[in-house]
Structures are given as structure tokens and as C-alpha cells.
Design a protein around this motif. Structure first.
Motif, PDB file in Angstrom:
ATOM      1  N   ARG A   1      33.088 128.220  21.947  1.00 27.32           N
ATOM      2  CA  ARG A   1      33.129 127.573  23.171  1.00 27.32           C
ATOM      3  C   ARG A   1      32.116 127.633  24.325  1.00 27.32           C
ATOM      4  O   ARG A   1      32.000 126.906  25.147  1.00 27.32           O
ATOM      5  N   GLN A   2      31.379 128.791  24.254  1.00 29.11           N
ATOM      6  CA  GLN A   2      30.228 128.815  24.978  1.00 29.11           C
ATOM      7  C   GLN A   2      29.136 127.558  24.635  1.00 29.11           C
ATOM      8  O   GLN A   2      28.639 126.993  25.657  1.00 29.11           O
ATOM      9  N   LEU A   3      29.091 127.524  23.363  1.00 31.08           N
ATOM     10  CA  LEU A   3      28.061 126.111  23.155  1.00 31.08           C
ATOM     11  C   LEU A   3      28.787 124.759  23.817  1.00 31.08           C
ATOM     12  O   LEU A   3      27.946 124.101  24.370  1.00 31.08           O
ATOM     13  N   PHE A   4      29.912 124.549  23.624  1.00 28.85           N
ATOM     14  CA  PHE A   4      30.486 123.370  24.032  1.00 28.85           C
ATOM     15  C   PHE A   4      30.406 123.523  25.792  1.00 28.85           C
ATOM     16  O   PHE A   4      30.019 122.270  26.154  1.00 28.85           O
ATOM     17  N   LEU A   5      30.663 124.581  26.481  1.00 30.62           N
ATOM     18  CA  LEU A   5      30.424 124.451  27.643  1.00 30.62           C
ATOM     19  C   LEU A   5      28.886 124.052  28.111  1.00 30.62           C
ATOM     20  O   LEU A   5      28.795 123.361  29.080  1.00 30.62           O
ATOM     21  N   THR A   6      28.044 124.828  27.460  1.00 28.82           N
ATOM     22  CA  THR A   6      26.689 124.670  27.695  1.00 28.82           C
ATOM     23  C   THR A   6      26.466 123.109  27.584  1.00 28.82           C
ATOM     24  O   THR A   6      25.739 122.360  28.227  1.00 28.82           O
ATOM     25  N   LEU A   7      27.073 122.313  26.531  1.00 28.27           N
ATOM     26  CA  LEU A   7      26.909 120.814  26.420  1.00 28.27           C
ATOM     27  C   LEU A   7      27.263 120.098  27.663  1.00 28.27           C
ATOM     28  O   LEU A   7      26.735 119.159  28.042  1.00 28.27           O
ATOM     29  N   LEU A   8      28.365 120.642  28.148  1.00 27.42           N
ATOM     30  CA  LEU A   8      28.832 120.086  29.449  1.00 27.42           C
ATOM     31  C   LEU A   8      28.078 120.120  30.662  1.00 27.42           C
ATOM     32  O   LEU A   8      27.993 119.377  31.523  1.00 27.42           O
ATOM     33  N   LEU A   9      27.376 121.446  30.742  1.00 28.02           N
ATOM     34  CA  LEU A   9      26.631 121.690  31.807  1.00 28.02           C
ATOM     35  C   LEU A   9      25.172 121.408  31.810  1.00 28.02           C
ATOM     36  O   LEU A   9      24.533 121.679  32.771  1.00 28.02           O
ATOM     37  N   ALA A  10      24.599 121.038  30.705  1.00 30.84           N
ATOM     38  CA  ALA A  10      23.244 120.689  30.410  1.00 30.84           C
ATOM     39  C   ALA A  10      22.601 119.716  31.369  1.00 30.84           C
ATOM     40  O   ALA A  10      23.131 118.664  31.348  1.00 30.84           O
TER      41      ALA A  10
ATOM     42  N   VAL B   1      33.595 112.409  33.039  1.00 33.08           N
ATOM     43  CA  VAL B   1      34.121 112.928  31.919  1.00 33.08           C
ATOM     44  C   VAL B   1      33.761 114.551  31.785  1.00 33.08           C
ATOM     45  O   VAL B   1      34.797 115.297  31.358  1.00 33.08           O
ATOM     46  N   ARG B   2      32.677 114.850  31.956  1.00 34.69           N
ATOM     47  CA  ARG B   2      32.419 116.128  31.877  1.00 34.69           C
ATOM     48  C   ARG B   2      33.005 117.066  32.728  1.00 34.69           C
ATOM     49  O   ARG B   2      33.618 118.103  32.413  1.00 34.69           O
ATOM     50  N   ILE B   3      32.991 116.642  34.051  1.00 33.97           N
ATOM     51  CA  ILE B   3      33.713 117.411  35.317  1.00 33.97           C
ATOM     52  C   ILE B   3      35.284 117.419  34.583  1.00 33.97           C
ATOM     53  O   ILE B   3      35.727 118.734  34.890  1.00 33.97           O
ATOM     54  N   ASP B   4      35.964 116.305  34.053  1.00 30.37           N
ATOM     55  CA  ASP B   4      37.327 116.465  33.853  1.00 30.37           C
ATOM     56  C   ASP B   4      37.405 117.503  32.549  1.00 30.37           C
ATOM     57  O   ASP B   4      38.363 118.473  32.716  1.00 30.37           O
ATOM     58  N   LYS B   5      36.564 117.259  31.859  1.00 28.34           N
ATOM     59  CA  LYS B   5      36.600 118.345  30.502  1.00 28.34           C
ATOM     60  C   LYS B   5      36.457 120.099  31.101  1.00 28.34           C
ATOM     61  O   LYS B   5      37.180 120.815  30.600  1.00 28.34           O
ATOM     62  N   LEU B   6      35.578 120.207  31.961  1.00 23.51           N
ATOM     63  CA  LEU B   6      35.461 121.508  32.584  1.00 23.51           C
ATOM     64  C   LEU B   6      36.681 122.035  33.188  1.00 23.51           C
ATOM     65  O   LEU B   6      37.146 123.134  33.229  1.00 23.51           O
ATOM     66  N   LEU B   7      37.514 121.020  33.814  1.00 25.19           N
ATOM     67  CA  LEU B   7      38.677 121.486  34.515  1.00 25.19           C
ATOM     68  C   LEU B   7      39.794 121.851  33.276  1.00 25.19           C
ATOM     69  O   LEU B   7      40.520 122.524  33.710  1.00 25.19           O
ATOM     70  N   ALA B   8      39.783 120.979  32.439  1.00 25.49           N
ATOM     71  CA  ALA B   8      40.566 121.016  31.268  1.00 25.49           C
ATOM     72  C   ALA B   8      40.357 122.322  30.536  1.00 25.49           C
ATOM     73  O   ALA B   8      41.526 122.869  29.977  1.00 25.49           O
ATOM     74  N   LEU B   9      39.092 122.814  30.750  1.00 24.57           N
ATOM     75  CA  LEU B   9      38.877 124.278  29.940  1.00 24.57           C
ATOM     76  C   LEU B   9      39.148 125.383  31.009  1.00 24.57           C
ATOM     77  O   LEU B   9      39.017 126.602  30.646  1.00 24.57           O
ATOM     78  N   GLY B  10      39.369 125.021  32.249  1.00 25.04           N
ATOM     79  CA  GLY B  10      39.361 126.207  33.285  1.00 25.04           C
ATOM     80  C   GLY B  10      38.107 126.599  33.828  1.00 25.04           C
ATOM     81  O   GLY B  10      38.285 127.571  34.574  1.00 25.04           O
TER      82      GLY B  10
ATOM     83  N   LEU C   1      36.512 126.196  36.650  1.00 23.70           N
ATOM     84  CA  LEU C   1      36.678 125.271  37.888  1.00 23.70           C
ATOM     85  C   LEU C   1      35.331 125.744  38.715  1.00 23.70           C
ATOM     86  O   LEU C   1      34.691 124.848  39.355  1.00 23.70           O
ATOM     87  N   GLU C   2      34.736 126.922  38.644  1.00 17.81           N
ATOM     88  CA  GLU C   2      33.533 126.942  39.410  1.00 17.81           C
ATOM     89  C   GLU C   2      32.379 126.175  38.800  1.00 17.81           C
ATOM     90  O   GLU C   2      31.610 125.710  39.605  1.00 17.81           O
ATOM     91  N   GLN C   3      32.212 126.086  37.565  1.00 21.32           N
ATOM     92  CA  GLN C   3      31.256 125.389  36.779  1.00 21.32           C
ATOM     93  C   GLN C   3      31.545 123.818  37.214  1.00 21.32           C
ATOM     94  O   GLN C   3      30.692 123.175  37.472  1.00 21.32           O
ATOM     95  N   ALA C   4      32.667 123.400  37.463  1.00 19.78           N
ATOM     96  CA  ALA C   4      33.135 121.928  37.794  1.00 19.78           C
ATOM     97  C   ALA C   4      32.575 121.755  39.212  1.00 19.78           C
ATOM     98  O   ALA C   4      31.990 120.713  39.484  1.00 19.78           O
TER      99      ALA C   4
ATOM    100  N   GLN D   1      28.760 119.502  43.151  1.00 18.71           N
ATOM    101  CA  GLN D   1      27.639 119.654  44.239  1.00 18.71           C
ATOM    102  C   GLN D   1      26.289 119.280  43.676  1.00 18.71           C
ATOM    103  O   GLN D   1      25.590 118.693  44.661  1.00 18.71           O
ATOM    104  N   ALA D   2      25.896 119.568  42.451  1.00 14.88           N
ATOM    105  CA  ALA D   2      24.653 118.994  42.025  1.00 14.88           C
ATOM    106  C   ALA D   2      24.409 117.568  42.057  1.00 14.88           C
ATOM    107  O   ALA D   2      23.432 117.118  42.347  1.00 14.88           O
ATOM    108  N   ALA D   3      25.708 116.794  42.137  1.00 15.75           N
ATOM    109  CA  ALA D   3      25.702 115.393  41.953  1.00 15.75           C
ATOM    110  C   ALA D   3      25.334 114.702  43.325  1.00 15.75           C
ATOM    111  O   ALA D   3      25.404 113.472  43.554  1.00 15.75           O
ATOM    112  N   GLY D   4      25.481 115.554  44.286  1.00 16.79           N
ATOM    113  CA  GLY D   4      25.166 114.965  45.847  1.00 16.79           C
ATOM    114  C   GLY D   4      26.297 114.615  46.529  1.00 16.79           C
ATOM    115  O   GLY D   4      27.697 115.314  46.074  1.00 16.79           O
ATOM    116  N   THR D   5      26.612 113.826  47.458  1.00 16.81           N
ATOM    117  CA  THR D   5      27.723 113.636  48.226  1.00 16.81           C
ATOM    118  C   THR D   5      28.609 112.878  47.251  1.00 16.81           C
ATOM    119  O   THR D   5      28.414 111.855  46.556  1.00 16.81           O
TER     120      THR D   5
END
Length: 522
Positions: A123-132, A149-158, A160-163, A168-172
Motif C-alpha cells: 500500500r505504501q509503495l502504491f501511494l508512493t507511485l501516486l505521489l512521486a 486520476v492520481r488525485i481521484d485514486k488518493l481520494l478513493a484510498l482515503g 485526503l491530506e496527500q490529495a 496545491q502543488a499543481a498550482g491554481t
């Protein structure tokens, strides 16, 4: 035995699964979450342009951080939004060209369809893939499709703070990303900031329910009430929406009346309004993201503990959160969660005292309760090191060894401990990195040892790796191990083999130890 492995992460797909579309030519988004609030009137499709990301901005660490205090801009020729990430390659262990020649839609389909019941290490590895932070796919055109898609999957995994941090990192944010940021804010207690940001950005065009909610939050009750009446007269809101919004504005006026039936699916905006009228909807049957709404003081202690257990099990919040909640006060009753709290408190007091006899007396019960809740790895993260500093024997000594091997200190444990059984010898050799030199204790051990003796990935994963599609190969490897957990031991060998071939040796070791120690076999 239990068949699911953890949820870093639980959140969501029972009530609001992500759904891959049939093809990019359909023009629809690559993923969809049906429980998102319609916070903006005309959300753009995922395929429309989004501002280039701001890559030199520090990531947020607090919930609600997806809503910037000030609007940021960047050059039009900036990097693709799909390359935005929170974890640099030197930290993630993943290459910058993770996706290689892979195409956005194919990568997205693998991310979306990936199940949510991995072992903790996977699970940690998959989260790292989404956040890398990695290069965008070769066909990325600056629209940020894979980012969404990455943001939606983060939401689906719970997560939220990572999403929120990724938005935020994506800008406006575009309207589509703001919809997600708005709901994250609602569930993490930052709704006032979300409303303020919406008011300052007219192009976001808030929907009537979102506008009424934000007017009420700002104290403009008269305008909110007028908006409800006008919207109802013009048939711009449904009768159910009108009933809930009216009750939200003035709950006392409707005291004694039946509570409006909860919609299906429940959105974060719905949940907030039901909570505000004193009729909070239980989050247990909702997507795991809603558990965040019960972490704060507006929920009772029992609800906070249960929400924290779900999110800790999912790996999306740090173990210190559950530590703080478990030890906050004395259990109010017995049975269920209260028994876990009592056992945890007794053990935590014992370990804090430094009394080995007290630890030996309380560890077995605490460990049994952590196994019951599938929180063994967070428990090991918290107590793996101090347990190794105590001279424990018998049952407590055996448990302490396993706790240490599930902790970040597994390799240190392996160097200091002498095995007492053949199984312990295999576990220690595995933690040290070379289990092929020790006789495996069972069929699962043999499947693991084979991956360390002669790595042989699956045909699909090997083809992806040879075709310069390393990220997709890693996802396939995680899926192969998941298949192995359900009884197909060949999947264990194939998945661990691929992880080792791509340089994820420590992940392969932690996964193998979890396979051997945790009760996660089908």
C-alpha cells in the motif's frame, strides 16, 4: 483467516468506486468519483486545459492545504501537470522516467482498477507511485489527465491530506480540481477557507447548494434564505435539496419534523449539512474518505477512535494519531473498540515504565487486539524499537520478535537475534536479505525464497519492464502478490521477483515478512 491486508491508506470504493472509461476517444474523464459534491456549476472535463503547476512551492502538510491563500501563476510553457509530485526520485526510490513510453490512458486504467486491499508495504509503495515526482507520460499534452486520476485514486484510498497537497502543488486549481479540494476541505474541517476561496474566484461558478452553504457559513443568513426560496420557485433545486437546505439554515424551525432522507450517494456537502442539523450520518458505511470528518473534536471519542483505526489501517495517517486517541482517556465501556483501547493503554503504560515483567504480561493481549483490527504494522512502527531493548522470553519474546521484524528496524533485529526455530531462522534470513540460504518452513516460504534465489517475474510484468514501462510493471507486480495472498503462490514469486529486479529490494523484504507474519492468506 483474514483475506484482506490493510486498507496506508481503507478509504472508499465500497460506496463510491472509481470507474475507468472504455476509451480515451469517448471524451469523458479517465476516472470518476460519484460522491463528489457538485460544488461548481460547470465543471470542466478532465481533458480540458489546466494551468501549469508551480513546482517550486513547498508542499502543504495540513489538511485543507489544497486551497491556497493566494492565487499563484506560472509560465505557460511550464512542465506538464502530470509530472507534479510530492516525493522526489532520490526519496521515492523510483526513477524520473517511471512511466517510460507508457500512454496516459493505459497507465490510468491500471491505477484506477488497482484494488484497495494491499499488504501495508505494498500500500505504501502504491501511494508512493501516486505521489512521486516523475516525468509525464510521453503523450501528456498539458491537460493534467493523469494528475486528476492520481488525485481521484488518493481520494478513493482515503489519502485526503496527500490529495490536498498534490492539488496545491499543481498550482491554481481548475474547476475539476477545485471540486476535489472543496470536498477535502469539508471533510478535514477547512470549509470556511474553501468557501472564501470560492467567493474570490468567480470563474468557479458555485452551484446553488454550495453557494447557500457558504453564505450560511459566512453568516449571511438572509441572502441564503432568499436564494433557497428563489431557487425553489424557479425549479433550480429539488424538493429534497430545499428541505435539507432550509433545515440547515434554521434547524429549530423544523424540530419534531421527519429528517429528510439521506441521498444516495452521500456527498461531503450532504454529510456536513446533516451533521450541522444534529443528525450526523454514520461514516462506517460511507467511503473511507468520510472517516476524516470524524477525526476532529466535533465527533465523539469512540467515533474518533474508529475513524482513526480505519485510516491507520489504510496507511493514510501516521500511527501517532491512533496512539494519541487510544490513550486520550479511560475506556467508557467494554467490548469491541473499548477492549482494544484498554489493552493498548495497559501495554503502553507498561512499555513507558520500562518494567519487562509488566510488558510481558500485557503484550500478548495488546498484540491480539491489534491483530483483530489489522493494525499490527502501525503497532510495530510505534513499539518495535523499545521492545527490542527488553529481555523478553516465552510468548512475549516470540511476539516481540515479530513486532520487531514488522518494524522499520527489521534488519537490526535480524543481526542481533539468534533463531530458536526453523521458522525464526527463515524470518531472520529474510530480514537480512538472503532467505534462499535457509530452509523455508512452508509452501509460502518456498514461494518467497524462489524470488530471492532466482527472480522470475510474470510474463506481463517482464514485457512491460522490457518495453520501458517500469511503473506499470510495478503495478502488475503488486497485483500479482495480491493474487498470491489469495492462494496463488506463483503470484508471490512473480511479484517479489519484479520488485527486486527494479531495485525495490527493501519493499520486497518488508512485503515478504508481512506475508509470513500477518494473517492475510486466502
Amino acid at each position: 483467516m483474514r483475506t484482506s491486508a490493510v486498507g496506508l491508506l481503507s478509504l472508499l470504493c465500497l460506496a463510491g468506486p472509481l470507474a475507468a472509461q472504455e476509451g480515451k476517444s469517448s471524451g469523458g474523464p479517465l476516472s470518476a468519483i460519484d460522491w463528489l459534491s457538485e460544488s461548481v456549476a460547470t465543471p470542466v472535463a478532465a481533458g480540458t486545459s489546466a494551468p501549469a503547476p508551480v513546482i517550486d512551492e513547498p508542499p502543504v502538510t495540513k489538511a485543507g492545504g489544497a486551497l491556497p491563500a493566494t492565487v499563484t501563476t506560472s509560465a505557460l510553457d511550464g512542465p506538464s501537470p502530470d509530472g507534479v509530485g510530492l516525493i522526489a526520485p532520490k526519496v521515492s526510490g523510483l526513477p524520473h522516467d517511471l512511466w517510460g513510453v507508457g500512454l496516459t490512458h493505459e497507465i490510468a486504467e491500471r491505477l484506477v482498477s488497482h484494488p484497495d486491499d494491499d499488504l501495508p508495504a505494498l500500500r505504501q509503495l502504491f501511494l508512493t507511485l501516486l505521489l512521486a515526482e516523475v516525468a509525464a507520460p510521453v503523450d501528456a499534452d498539458g491537460k493534467g489527465e493523469l494528475l486528476q486520476v492520481r488525485i481521484d485514486k488518493l481520494l478513493a484510498l482515503g489519502a485526503l491530506e496527500q490529495a490536498a497537497a498534490l492539488i496545491q502543488a499543481a498550482g491554481t486549481p481548475s474547476p475539476e480540481l477545485f471540486r476535489r479540494a472543496f470536498d477535502v476541505a469539508l471533510l478535514t474541517g477547512a470549509e470556511d477557507r474553501a468557501c472564501q476561496f470560492m467567493a474570490e474566484e468567480p470563474h468557479l461558478a458555485p452551484t446553488l447548494p454550495a453557494r447557500i452553504f457558504c453564505l450560511a457559513r459566512s453568516g449571511d443568513w438572509d441572502t441564503a434564505a432568499l436564494t433557497i426560496r428563489t431557487s425553489k420557485a424557479l425549479n433550480q433545486i429539488t424538493a429534497d435539496q430545499e428541505a435539507l437546505l432550509s433545515r440547515f439554515l434554521d434547524p429549530d424551525l423544523y424540530e419534531g419534523d421527519p429528517v429528510p432522507k439521506a441521498p444516495d450517494p452521500v456527498t461531503p456537502l450532504d454529510w456536513m449539512m446533516y451533521a450541522a442539523i444534529g443528525e450526523p450520518l454514520p461514516t462506517e458505511g460511507l467511503p473511507i474518505a468520510f472517516s476524516y470528518a470524524e477525526l476532529g473534536p466535533r465527533a465523539g471519542w469512540k467515533a474518533q477512535v474508529e475513524a482513526a483505526e480505519r485510516l491507520t489501517r489504510a496507511g493514510t495517517i501516521p500511527p501517532n494519531v491512533i496512539l494519541g486517541l487510544y490513550t486520550e482517556r479511560d475506556p467508557a465501556a467494554s467490548g469491541g473498540v473499548w477492549d482494544r483501547v484498554a489493552a493498548f493503554q495497559a501495554f503502553e503504560a507498561a512499555i513507558s515504565s520500562g518494567d519487562a515483567a509488566r510488558v510481558a504480561a500485557t503484550l500478548p493481549e495488546a498484540w491480539a487486539k491489534m491483530q483483530e483490527a489489522e493494525l499490527e504494522v502501525p503497532f510495530a512502527t510505534l513499539f518495535g524499537k523499545p521492545l527490542q531493548e527488553m529481555a523478553l522470553t516465552g510468548e512475549a519474546g516470540d511476539i516481540a520478535l515479530r513486532v520487531g521484524l514488522l518494524s522499520p528496524y527489521a534488519e537490526t533485529v535480524a543481526r542481533k537475534r539468534k533463531p530458536a526455530t526453523a521458522e525464526e531462522a527463515f524470518l531472520l534470513a529474510l530480514a537480512a536479505g538472503d532467505p534462499s540460504l535457509v530452509l523455508p518452513p512452508d509452501s509460502l516460504g518456498r514461494a518467497i525464497a524462489a524470488a530471492f534465489r532466482e527472480p522470475t517475474p510474470s510474463t506481463e510484468a517482464k514485457a512491460l519492464l522490457d518495453g520501458n514501462r517500469k511503473g506499470e510493471a510495478i503495478i502488475v507486480a503488486i497485483d500479482n502478490i495480491g493474487r498470491g495472498v489469495q492462494g496463488d503462490l506463483r503470484g508471490v514469486t512473480e511479484g517479489l521477483s519484479l520488485l527486486r529486479l527494479v531495485g525495490l529490494e527493501s519493499v520486497a523484504r518488508r512485503t515478504a515478512l508481512e506475508l509470513m507474519i500477518l494473517e492475510r492468506r486466502g
